[in-house]
Each structure stands twice: as C-alpha cells, then as structure tokens.
Design a protein around this motif. Sequence first.
Motif, PDB file in Angstrom:
ATOM      1  N   VAL A 101      -7.788   9.248   1.319  1.00  0.00           N
ATOM      2  CA  VAL A 101      -7.197   8.237   2.166  1.00  0.00           C
ATOM      3  C   VAL A 101      -8.204   7.434   2.923  1.00  0.00           C
ATOM      4  CG1 VAL A 101      -5.068   8.105   3.365  1.00  0.00           C
ATOM      5  CG2 VAL A 101      -6.163  10.318   3.091  1.00  0.00           C
TER       6      VAL A 101
ATOM      7  N   GLY B   8       1.208   3.729  -2.113  1.00  0.00           N
ATOM      8  CA  GLY B   8       0.531   4.971  -2.498  1.00  0.00           C
ATOM      9  C   GLY B   8       1.462   5.993  -3.115  1.00  0.00           C
TER      10      GLY B   8
ATOM     11  N   ASP C 119      -2.249  -6.602  -4.777  1.00  0.00           N
ATOM     12  CA  ASP C 119      -3.167  -6.498  -3.643  1.00  0.00           C
ATOM     13  C   ASP C 119      -2.493  -7.062  -2.386  1.00  0.00           C
ATOM     14  OD1 ASP C 119      -5.203  -6.833  -1.752  1.00  0.00           O
ATOM     15  OD2 ASP C 119      -6.708  -7.247  -3.294  1.00  0.00           O
ATOM     16  N   ALA C 120      -2.427  -6.240  -1.334  1.00  0.00           N
ATOM     17  CA  ALA C 120      -1.756  -6.654  -0.100  1.00  0.00           C
ATOM     18  C   ALA C 120      -2.336  -7.947   0.471  1.00  0.00           C
ATOM     19  CB  ALA C 120      -1.874  -5.545   0.943  1.00  0.00           C
TER      20      ALA C 120
ATOM     21  N   GLY D 122       0.832  -1.209   0.000  1.00  0.00           N
ATOM     22  CA  GLY D 122       0.000   0.000   0.000  1.00  0.00           C
ATOM     23  C   GLY D 122       0.860   1.250   0.000  1.00  0.00           C
TER      24      GLY D 122
ATOM     25  N   ASP E  24       1.170  -1.396  -4.673  1.00  0.00           N
ATOM     26  CA  ASP E  24      -0.107  -0.720  -4.414  1.00  0.00           C
ATOM     27  C   ASP E  24      -1.149  -1.293  -5.367  1.00  0.00           C
ATOM     28  OD1 ASP E  24      -0.923   2.087  -2.841  1.00  0.00           O
ATOM     29  OD2 ASP E  24      -2.251   1.574  -4.513  1.00  0.00           O
ATOM     30  N   VAL E  25      -2.388  -1.342  -4.876  1.00  0.00           N
ATOM     31  CA  VAL E  25      -3.445  -1.969  -5.665  1.00  0.00           C
ATOM     32  C   VAL E  25      -3.940  -1.038  -6.787  1.00  0.00           C
ATOM     33  CG1 VAL E  25      -5.482  -1.245  -4.327  1.00  0.00           C
ATOM     34  CG2 VAL E  25      -5.402  -3.557  -5.310  1.00  0.00           C
TER      35      VAL E  25
ATOM     36  N   SER F 229       1.999   1.332   5.887  1.00  0.00           N
ATOM     37  CA  SER F 229       1.477   2.420   6.721  1.00  0.00           C
ATOM     38  C   SER F 229       0.242   3.036   6.072  1.00  0.00           C
ATOM     39  CB  SER F 229       2.561   3.492   6.901  1.00  0.00           C
ATOM     40  OG  SER F 229       2.128   4.453   7.825  1.00  0.00           O
ATOM     41  N   SER F 230      -0.754   3.302   6.862  1.00  0.00           N
ATOM     42  CA  SER F 230      -2.005   3.941   6.418  1.00  0.00           C
ATOM     43  C   SER F 230      -2.639   3.230   5.230  1.00  0.00           C
ATOM     44  CB  SER F 230      -1.780   5.406   6.006  1.00  0.00           C
ATOM     45  OG  SER F 230      -1.218   6.140   7.039  1.00  0.00           O
TER      46      SER F 230
ATOM     47  N   GLN G 248       5.023   8.191   0.651  1.00  0.00           N
ATOM     48  CA  GLN G 248       5.514   8.913   1.843  1.00  0.00           C
ATOM     49  C   GLN G 248       6.412   8.036   2.694  1.00  0.00           C
ATOM     50  OE1 GLN G 248       3.011  12.201   3.678  1.00  0.00           O
ATOM     51  NE2 GLN G 248       1.550  10.550   3.477  1.00  0.00           N
TER      52      GLN G 248
HETATM   53  C1  LIG Z   1      -3.378   6.547   2.340  1.00  0.00           C
HETATM   54  S1  LIG Z   1      -2.516   5.720   1.135  1.00  0.00           S
HETATM   55  C2  LIG Z   1      -1.064   5.429   2.073  1.00  0.00           C
HETATM   56  C3  LIG Z   1       0.130   5.595   1.266  1.00  0.00           C
HETATM   57  C4  LIG Z   1       1.444   5.485   2.006  1.00  0.00           C
HETATM   58  N1  LIG Z   1       1.655   4.161   2.547  1.00  0.00           N
HETATM   59  C5  LIG Z   1       1.586   6.531   3.085  1.00  0.00           C
HETATM   60  O1  LIG Z   1       1.963   6.173   4.178  1.00  0.00           O
HETATM   61  O2  LIG Z   1       1.346   7.695   2.810  1.00  0.00           O
HETATM   62  C6  LIG Z   1      -3.265   4.129   1.058  1.00  0.00           C
HETATM   63  C7  LIG Z   1      -2.859   3.343  -0.156  1.00  0.00           C
HETATM   64  O3  LIG Z   1      -3.240   1.992   0.040  1.00  0.00           O
HETATM   65  C8  LIG Z   1      -3.596   1.466  -1.212  1.00  0.00           C
HETATM   66  N2  LIG Z   1      -4.365   0.248  -0.997  1.00  0.00           N
HETATM   67  C9  LIG Z   1      -5.654   0.120  -0.575  1.00  0.00           C
HETATM   68  N3  LIG Z   1      -6.010  -1.169  -0.511  1.00  0.00           N
HETATM   69  C10 LIG Z   1      -4.922  -1.890  -0.895  1.00  0.00           C
HETATM   70  C11 LIG Z   1      -4.677  -3.271  -1.038  1.00  0.00           C
HETATM   71  N4  LIG Z   1      -5.608  -4.183  -0.772  1.00  0.00           N
HETATM   72  N5  LIG Z   1      -3.461  -3.646  -1.470  1.00  0.00           N
HETATM   73  C12 LIG Z   1      -2.495  -2.744  -1.750  1.00  0.00           C
HETATM   74  N6  LIG Z   1      -2.683  -1.411  -1.631  1.00  0.00           N
HETATM   75  C13 LIG Z   1      -3.880  -0.986  -1.211  1.00  0.00           C
HETATM   76  C14 LIG Z   1      -4.374   2.598  -1.855  1.00  0.00           C
HETATM   77  O4  LIG Z   1      -4.406   2.433  -3.256  1.00  0.00           O
HETATM   78  C15 LIG Z   1      -3.550   3.802  -1.415  1.00  0.00           C
HETATM   79  O5  LIG Z   1      -2.585   4.152  -2.364  1.00  0.00           O
END
Ligand SMILES: C[S@@+](CC[C@H](N)C(=O)[O-])C[C@H]1O[C@@H](n2cnc3c(N)ncnc32)[C@H](O)[C@@H]1O
Length: 254
Positions: free
Chosen positions: A207, A45, A91-92, A43, A66-67, A107-108, A48
Amino acid sequence: MIEKRFSAAAETYDRHARPQLTLAQSVVSMLPEMYPEQILELGAGTGQLTRLLAERFPEVPIDAVDVAEKMVEHSRDKFRRFPQINWIVGDAQTYRGGNRHPLIVSSSALHWVSDLRETCENIFRSLESEGTFALGMMLKGTLKELHDLREEIAPEKTPELTLPSYAETEEALEAAGFRIERKKHSEEQILYADAKAFLKAIHEQGVTGGKVSAGNAPLTRTELSRLVADYQENFTSNGGVLATYETATFLLSK
Ligand SMILES: C[S@@+](CC[C@H](N)C(=O)[O-])C[C@H]1O[C@@H](n2cnc3c(N)ncnc32)[C@H](O)[C@@H]1O
C-alpha cells in the motif's frame, strides 16, 4: 485538531490491511443521507471501500477504477457476485468516464498520484454540480518511524517522493474548486507483534509501498537486518512495535 488513537494489540495483530479498512469505514460514515444514481470510485484496489459502498447503497451501479490491471482482474473475479460493480482500468489523475458523477469516492489511493492538484481538478470536472466527493487520504506522517530509520541507515536510498501533508491536501482540494463540508484529521498507532511482522505486513499491504516503505534502491541484507533490529529496539511498546498512520477524511461538494 488531530485526533490520536491507539489500537490495542489483540485487535491489530495480523490484520494487515486494518489502517486502510478503518479509513474506508471513516469515508463511508462521513457520507450524508443520500441515494446516488451512480458512484465512481478511484483507486478501488482489492475493494475494501467498494464492498462498504455496495452494502450501503445496494443495487446502485459502481464504476470501480484502478490503475493496476492485475488488481482490476483480481477484484472483478472476487466480486463476481456483485453485478452492479463495473471494474475498470484507469488512472485517477485523468479518468473521466462517461457522464458526470453524482458521487465520487476514494480511499487510501490518491497519495499515489504524481500530481494531487491535477487529480483533484480532474475529479472536480468529473463531478456533477451539487455532487459529493468523499476522500480518505494517507498522509505524510504515515510510517514516519520507518521512514526516519531508513534515512539513518541508508540515506541515499530514501524514497524521493513523500506523501502529501494535511495542509497540502486541503490546499489542492480548495484550489480545484471544492467546498469542504466536513474534514477529519487522525493519527493512529498500530501495534504489530514485532518489527519483522510489521515489515512483512506493510510489504503485503503493498500500500504505502513506493512512497514510504520502498526506496529508489533495495536495501542490502545487512541494511535490512539493521533496520529490523533498530526498529525493534526503538519502537517497542506494550509487547509489540508501534507504527504511526496519519490519515484524513474529507467530505466535499461542488
Ligand atoms: C491501498 S490500495 C487502496 C484500495 C482501496 N481503495 C482500499 O481502501 O482498500 C491503493 C490502490 O490505488 C491504486 N492506484 C494507485 N495510483 C492510482 C492512480 N493514479 N489511479 C488509480 N488507482 C491508483 C493502486 O493500484 C492500489 O490498488
């Protein structure tokens, strides 16, 4: 014990992604002395956390997953000067990559998955034995003011999914087999200029979207105006409006 923080206005105005950055910093600062051969980030994104990892572990290859395909394209371009970062769509909940990984971080992001327990089990299997998993989570209390107001104004449009609680997260991690080495539970109140600026900021963060701020149907213009007015009236403080972010960081081992 939940740690509570309050951020002063000057620090937070217009810094839309600040809660996510704070959480990413907390994840990195929780890591022990180590220099892994490779890192898997789930994830990733806009990168960050990825950026912090690249600073802390220069030249260590990072698989940043990231998905969202568009997000991956955007970050691949933004980080083109970091050849050690490999941007991957995945996909995580199911992503495995090639070999097992010595360090997995996220994170997040994992509050978005549909099955946290299954995701934790997948991560556990992807981790080398003795490996480290560092996790930053947005939790149930995040944006609770907004959530409660929405429920009052348009109950039938309230989001069906809620974020996991601290206890649920801990349970999913332990059930997957992780050993919890360190954990931290925090609540932070962020001050935004006003209710409109707050709603704009969380919209731009994209987010906490789906599960918290967006419901299963969009609000009408009237409902939205009421939301802005009521938020302003109910959550004004120190010359702005407050929004709560509840987070946790976990340092885990296999
Ligand atoms: C808020 S962003 C966080 C980005 C970064 N990790 C940060 O700390 O700023 C959340 C990210 O998680 C990704 N995401 C959501 N579900 C996911 C999944 N099942 N597998 C991988 N990524 C996913 C979204 O596409 C998004 O880019």
